[in-house]
Design an enzyme around this catalytic site. Structure first.
Site, PDB file in Angstrom:
ATOM      1  N   ASN A 168       2.451   3.624   2.222  1.00  0.00           N
ATOM      2  CA  ASN A 168       3.234   3.800   1.021  1.00  0.00           C
ATOM      3  C   ASN A 168       2.300   3.751  -0.268  1.00  0.00           C
ATOM      4  OD1 ASN A 168       4.736   3.514  -1.015  1.00  0.00           O
ATOM      5  ND2 ASN A 168       5.539   1.128  -0.591  1.00  0.00           N
ATOM      6  N   LYS A 225       3.121   4.111  -3.124  1.00  0.00           N
ATOM      7  CA  LYS A 225       3.646   3.875  -4.434  1.00  0.00           C
ATOM      8  C   LYS A 225       3.096   4.723  -5.676  1.00  0.00           C
ATOM      9  CE  LYS A 225       3.247  -0.877  -2.428  1.00  0.00           C
ATOM     10  NZ  LYS A 225       3.325  -2.288  -2.590  1.00  0.00           N
ATOM     11  N   HIS A 272      12.799  -0.637  -0.984  1.00  0.00           N
ATOM     12  CA  HIS A 272      11.364  -1.570  -1.206  1.00  0.00           C
ATOM     13  C   HIS A 272      11.638  -2.477  -2.347  1.00  0.00           C
ATOM     14  CE1 HIS A 272       7.424  -2.760  -2.048  1.00  0.00           C
ATOM     15  NE2 HIS A 272       6.883  -1.993  -1.006  1.00  0.00           N
ATOM     16  N   GLU A 330      10.101  -3.813  -4.677  1.00  0.00           N
ATOM     17  CA  GLU A 330       9.571  -3.448  -5.803  1.00  0.00           C
ATOM     18  C   GLU A 330      10.787  -2.505  -6.446  1.00  0.00           C
ATOM     19  OE1 GLU A 330       5.734  -1.345  -4.941  1.00  0.00           O
ATOM     20  OE2 GLU A 330       5.008  -3.281  -4.455  1.00  0.00           O
ATOM     21  N   GLU A 358       9.138  -6.922   5.357  1.00  0.00           N
ATOM     22  CA  GLU A 358       8.159  -6.881   4.307  1.00  0.00           C
ATOM     23  C   GLU A 358       8.185  -8.320   3.499  1.00  0.00           C
ATOM     24  OE1 GLU A 358       5.925  -3.106   3.347  1.00  0.00           O
ATOM     25  OE2 GLU A 358       7.495  -3.331   2.123  1.00  0.00           O
ATOM     26  N   GLY A 406       0.811  -6.796  -1.655  1.00  0.00           N
ATOM     27  CA  GLY A 406      -0.223  -6.525  -2.469  1.00  0.00           C
ATOM     28  C   GLY A 406      -0.824  -8.059  -2.949  1.00  0.00           C
ATOM     29  N   SER A 441       0.181  -6.705   3.230  1.00  0.00           N
ATOM     30  CA  SER A 441      -1.048  -7.004   3.141  1.00  0.00           C
ATOM     31  C   SER A 441      -1.595  -6.550   4.654  1.00  0.00           C
ATOM     32  CB  SER A 441      -1.625  -8.310   2.657  1.00  0.00           C
ATOM     33  OG  SER A 441      -1.246  -8.397   1.385  1.00  0.00           O
TER      34      SER A 441
HETATM   35  P1  PGA Z   1       0.349  -3.765   0.674  1.00  0.00           P
HETATM   36  O1  PGA Z   1       1.862  -3.150   0.384  1.00  0.00           O
HETATM   37  O2  PGA Z   1       0.148  -3.482   1.946  1.00  0.00           O
HETATM   38  O3  PGA Z   1      -0.483  -3.469  -0.248  1.00  0.00           O
HETATM   39  O4  PGA Z   1       0.714  -5.388   0.504  1.00  0.00           O
HETATM   40  C1  PGA Z   1       2.749  -2.931   1.373  1.00  0.00           C
HETATM   41  C2  PGA Z   1       4.099  -2.362   0.777  1.00  0.00           C
HETATM   42  O5  PGA Z   1       4.722  -2.632  -0.248  1.00  0.00           O
HETATM   43  O6  PGA Z   1       4.907  -1.645   1.386  1.00  0.00           O
END
Ligand code: PGA
Length: 257
Positions: free
Chosen positions: A13, A15, A99, A101, A171, A177, A217
């Site tokens: 992803n 982003k 997601h 976010e 998630e 992140g 992560s």
């Molecule tokens: P990350 O993001 O691996 O940077 O923690 C995962 C995601 O948001 O899909």
């Protein structure tokens, strides 16, 4: 993973990262590092404007392209939005939906996620439906109830025959992140609970066949341990998916004999 019953899917992803001119160099590097993963499907989910470049750059590979969002309506007066048909027409195969976010910054809810799941399936796209709890919710001990509600709402009125197209990504918000990964056991516990919800809705055969990813992560160091869990069928990877060597190492972890 359980390759006997379901596909392992490693999805990046991106982003809001990478400009279109960075796509081909990234693709060339990834293809050189992970030429033909045998045991897992690899997906790269990119910003809308990078989709054409990504489709072109990965054309001669097994890497499928995904989008990071879509609009729930088929078409019409929705300035600035992108429909499922527009994505499918370009050759997009997957789309991330809900997601955290998007839930946090753009007001997406379980109900809008459900509408988007229907829009994606209607256009033949495979939704990667994201669910997950915040740290406060985990500490209150309501993770499983919350995830159950998220999954049930996301899948409302999705017919059984469409379920082979649906991917769920667990998630935990506190792990995204942050460099803070859920332990393999914590992640597997929730992924297994998600499978139980799907079993209660669609029966054992369908539940057994659904790919459930972990995200938050995941990286080249912890992927193997997470993927060794019976109910974790892949990963949705943010930060580490931007670095070909790290993403390739995760693909390799999913391809251990
Ligand atoms: P990350 O993001 O691996 O940077 O923690 C995962 C995601 O948001 O899909």
């Amino acid at each position: 993973m359980n390759r006997k019953y379901r596909k392992t899917i490693i999805a990046g992803n991106w982003k809001m990262n990478m400009v279109a001119s960075q796509v081909k160099p990234f693709a060339d590097e990834l293809k050189a590092l992970s030429p033909r993963p045998k045991w897992c499907e690899t997906v790269v989910c990119v910003p809308f404007v990078n989709v054409p470049a990504a489709i072109k750059a990965f054309k001669d590979s097994r890497v499928a392209i995904g989008a990071e969002n879509l609009n729930e309506n088929a078409k019409g007066a929705y300035t600035g939005e992108v429909s499922a048909d527009m994505l499918a027409d370009l050759g997009v195969k997957y789309v991330i939906i809900g997601h955290s976010e998007r839930r946090q910054y753009y007001g997406e809810t379980d109900i809008s996620v459900n509408k988007k799941v229907h829009a994606a399936l209607g256009a033949g796209l495979q939704p990667i439906v994201c669910v997950g709890e915040s740290l406060e919710q985990r500490e209150l001990g309501i993770t499983i109830e919350l995830i159950t509600l998220q999954v049930k709402t996301a899948l409302a009125n999705v017919p059984a025959e469409k379920m082979r197209k649906v991917v769920i990504a667990y998630e935990p918000i506190w792990a995204i992140g942050t460099g803070k990964t859920a332990t393999a056991e914590q992640a597997n516990e929730v992924c297994s609970a998600i499978r139980a919800v799907i079993r209660s809705l669609y029966g054992a055969r369908i539940a057994r066949a659904v790919t459930i990813q972990y995200g938050g992560s995941m990286n080249d160091k912890n992927a193997a341990e997470l993927l060794a869990q019976p109910d974790i069928d892949g990963g949705l990877i943010g930060g580490a998916s931007l670095v070909p060597a790290k993403f390739s190492a995760i693909i390799d972890a999913a391809n251990q004999e």
